[in-house]
Write a protein that holds these residues in place. Structure first.
Motif, PDB file in Angstrom:
ATOM      1  N   GLU A   1       0.809  -1.216   0.000  1.00 10.77           N
ATOM      2  CA  GLU A   1       0.000   0.000   0.000  1.00 10.77           C
ATOM      3  C   GLU A   1       0.845   1.270   0.000  1.00 10.77           C
ATOM      4  OE1 GLU A   1       0.076  -1.640   4.291  1.00 10.77           O
ATOM      5  OE2 GLU A   1      -0.089  -2.412   2.232  1.00 10.77           O
ATOM      6  N   ASP A   2       2.131   1.143   0.350  1.00 12.90           N
ATOM      7  CA  ASP A   2       3.019   2.314   0.364  1.00 12.90           C
ATOM      8  C   ASP A   2       3.831   2.445  -0.918  1.00 12.90           C
ATOM      9  OD1 ASP A   2       2.337   3.113   2.975  1.00 12.90           O
ATOM     10  OD2 ASP A   2       3.774   1.717   3.863  1.00 12.90           O
ATOM     11  N   ALA A   3       3.736   1.473  -1.810  1.00 15.29           N
ATOM     12  CA  ALA A   3       4.651   1.402  -2.950  1.00 15.29           C
ATOM     13  C   ALA A   3       4.590   2.622  -3.874  1.00 15.29           C
ATOM     14  CB  ALA A   3       4.409   0.115  -3.735  1.00 15.29           C
TER      15      ALA A   3
ATOM     16  N   LEU B   1       8.562   9.432  -3.790  1.00 14.42           N
ATOM     17  CA  LEU B   1       9.550   9.991  -2.881  1.00 14.42           C
ATOM     18  C   LEU B   1      10.967   9.657  -3.339  1.00 14.42           C
ATOM     19  CD1 LEU B   1       7.767   9.286   0.522  1.00 14.42           C
ATOM     20  CD2 LEU B   1       8.264  11.530  -0.468  1.00 14.42           C
ATOM     21  N   ALA B   2      11.164   8.467  -3.893  1.00 18.25           N
ATOM     22  CA  ALA B   2      12.481   8.106  -4.420  1.00 18.25           C
ATOM     23  C   ALA B   2      12.873   9.029  -5.566  1.00 18.25           C
ATOM     24  CB  ALA B   2      12.484   6.650  -4.870  1.00 18.25           C
ATOM     25  N   ALA B   3      11.927   9.348  -6.443  1.00 18.16           N
ATOM     26  CA  ALA B   3      12.211  10.246  -7.568  1.00 18.16           C
ATOM     27  C   ALA B   3      12.504  11.659  -7.073  1.00 18.16           C
ATOM     28  CB  ALA B   3      11.028  10.254  -8.530  1.00 18.16           C
TER      29      ALA B   3
ATOM     30  N   LEU C   1      11.885   8.109   3.124  1.00 20.44           N
ATOM     31  CA  LEU C   1      10.727   7.252   3.368  1.00 20.44           C
ATOM     32  C   LEU C   1      10.405   7.190   4.862  1.00 20.44           C
ATOM     33  CD1 LEU C   1      11.403   4.277   0.911  1.00 20.44           C
ATOM     34  CD2 LEU C   1       9.967   6.289   0.551  1.00 20.44           C
ATOM     35  N   THR C   2      11.439   7.099   5.678  1.00 22.53           N
ATOM     36  CA  THR C   2      11.216   7.070   7.129  1.00 22.53           C
ATOM     37  C   THR C   2      10.556   8.358   7.600  1.00 22.53           C
ATOM     38  OG1 THR C   2      13.123   5.614   7.446  1.00 22.53           O
ATOM     39  CG2 THR C   2      12.351   6.834   9.370  1.00 22.53           C
ATOM     40  N   ASP C   3      11.032   9.491   7.100  1.00 27.51           N
ATOM     41  CA  ASP C   3      10.436  10.782   7.467  1.00 27.51           C
ATOM     42  C   ASP C   3       8.972  10.861   7.044  1.00 27.51           C
ATOM     43  OD1 ASP C   3      12.831  11.570   8.549  1.00 27.51           O
ATOM     44  OD2 ASP C   3      13.450  12.785   6.819  1.00 27.51           O
ATOM     45  N   ALA C   4       8.628  10.160   5.964  1.00 29.74           N
ATOM     46  CA  ALA C   4       7.244  10.170   5.466  1.00 29.74           C
ATOM     47  C   ALA C   4       6.375   9.124   6.155  1.00 29.74           C
ATOM     48  CB  ALA C   4       7.238   9.946   3.964  1.00 29.74           C
TER      49      ALA C   4
END
Length: 482
Positions: free
Chosen positions: A205-207, A213-215, A251-254
């Motif tokens: 569900e987070d993919a 976020l990676a981009a 990702l952790t911050d999000a």
């Protein structure tokens, strides 16, 4: 009424290598990204060119008909399929920008004018249509596309930045995307940044949010590097190594939980080697793209996998595909189209009609695995009419490695993996070699750099004709050695 399209720019579809200034520490790009789009038209020798991004290659029947109308009314009556599952219109008039934009808006094909060139999303074409599917990548694609279009930051991505959403079979994971979502058998999803790199496990569900976020993190790292990199593989080495850690921190911050430990996608034939080891096996082996033929779907219907000769379809061929489908068409990164929802009793007859119309419907076709760039007369950089020369050589043999004919050393649109590289030279002749690297090392991607050559090199400086055709056929069946 949509705004008037920007003035078309007369830039090449792939930048010359001189556009990147070499430096031992960092490569600084000396100009902005001129990749064409639906609003930024490219001025080619055969008229304007529009490149329309199709996330996951999806087109509803209404949208497919809108593209047919555009090609017929405004262009040269053909649609070109790209190596990213997108569609190009060629031969457009110099003043058609506003009309084309209006037509695309009305069909729902331009959800964001500011983001239309960054919606490069490929997905496993047979997801949900055969027994291998383990993830709903079409849902991911729709969500990621919405997130992209809503992100002001994402608008700064290059028109060459690529997302790949793989349902677990390994087909699009082999395409060397900048951000790859790869479904795993343990119900997790791995986010890979760049080819041949380990990734981070996230919940399904987070993919899509993780991919965005990676981009966005890549943009921050690229800016810090001072390289103006368009793709992950262009980052200076030290910044490329730090990208994964920066992505995990973001990702952790999000609030997205991650785990290390996932290996990089294994390089495989899905990246360009001839797909489908056996005739009569339309799905192909695991990790391979769909081959031409019939695909039995879990709902009892049949999907048709067809390819376009040299990646080009006439309006009549395109409409034949659209009318045969019971659901959205899926344009594939291998210049093919998946036609879903055909009744089993009618599937054979429909496939016969498509074959009669000139489409590739069987892996035994001599056209299967043969590709070419635009060449003359459409491209000013081309040194030969590669499409005509490729077509003349088709009858001399088939099978084996893919073969790609390029009008110049830029090799626009060449495949990944192993392929027979046929390149026009200044003397009006062709050089032939076998290209590729089983390691699938990071690089700037299709259209920018050829892979390292492999032995043997079957022919240099050959004139168009039977000798060239025979040399190409022999190269396609030569065993690869390292």
């Amino acid at each position: 009424m949509p705004p008037t399209s920007p003035t078309p720019v007369n830039r090449d579809e792939a930048p010359p290598r001189a556009a990147v200034r070499s430096d031992p520490r960092v490569a600084v790009r000396e100009r902005g990204d001129a990749c064409p789009g639906a609003l930024r038209l490219h001025a080619a020798d055969d008229g304007r060119l529009a490149r329309l991004r199709l996330p996951a290659g999806m087109l509803t029947p209404r949208q497919a008909e809108a593209l047919a109308d555009a090609a017929e009314r405004l262009g040269d009556g053909h649609l070109d399929l790209t190596s990213r599952g997108n569609v190009q219109l060629r031969g457009l008039g110099g003043s058609c920008g506003t009309e084309l934009a209006g037509l695309l808006h009305e069909a729902g094909l331009l959800p964001s004018e500011t983001h239309e060139r960054v919606r490069n999303i490929v997905a496993s074409p047979l997801a949900g249509l055969d027994e291998l599917s383990s993830a709903d990548v079409q849902l991911w694609a729709r969500e990621l596309d919405g997130l992209l279009c809503a992100s002001a930051r994402a608008a700064a991505l290059s028109g060459r930045f690529l997302f790949a959403l793989d349902d677990g079979r390994g087909d699009v994971a082999a395409l060397g995307a900048d951000v790859t979502l790869l479904a795993r058998g343990d119900a997790s999803v791995v986010v890979h940044t760049g080819p041949n790199r380990p990734g981070l496990r996230v919940a399904p569900e987070d993919a899509p949010r993780a991919a965005l976020l990676a981009a966005e993190t890549f943009l921050t790292v690229a800016e810090a590097s001072g390289s103006a990199a368009w793709r992950v593989g262009e980052l200076p080495a030290e910044h490329g190594r730090g990208l994964e850690a920066a992505v995990r921190a973001g990702l952790t911050d999000a609030g997205i939980a991650t785990e290390y430990g996932a290996e990089a996608p294994k390089p495989g034939p899905g990246g360009g080697s001839r797909p489908g080891a056996e005739a009569g096996s339309p799905r192909g082996a695991e990790g391979e793209p769909p081959v031409p033929g019939l695909v039995r779907s879990p709902d009892g219907t049949v999907a048709l996998s067809v390819h376009a000769r040299l990646g080009r379809l006439s309006v009549a061929q395109w409409r034949l595909l659209a009318t045969a489908a019971n659901g959205p068409l899926r344009v594939t990164p291998w210049r093919g189209v998946i036609v879903p929802g055909v009744a089993p009793a009618a599937a054979g007859g429909v496939l016969d009609r498509l074959r009669t119309a000139g489409l590739i419907t069987d892996p035994g076709s001599p056209w299967y695995g043969v590709g070419a760039c635009t060449g003359r007369p459409g491209c000013a950089k081309a040194l030969a009419d590669v499409r005509s020369d490729a077509a003349a050589a088709v009858s001399r043999g088939s099978g084996g490695l893919p073969v790609y004919w390029s009008g110049c050393a830029r090799r626009c649109g060449h495949p990944r993996g192993h392929w027979v590289d046929v390149v026009a030279t200044d003397e009006g002749r062709y050089d032939i070699s076998v290209q590729g690297d089983v390691r699938n090392t990071p690089g700037p991607g299709p259209g920018l750099e050829p892979g390292p050559g492999l032995e043997p090199e079957p022919g240099q400086g050959l004139d168009p004709g039977p000798e060239l055709a025979d040399a190409v056929a022999a190269a396609r069946t030569t065993p690869l050695t390292r």
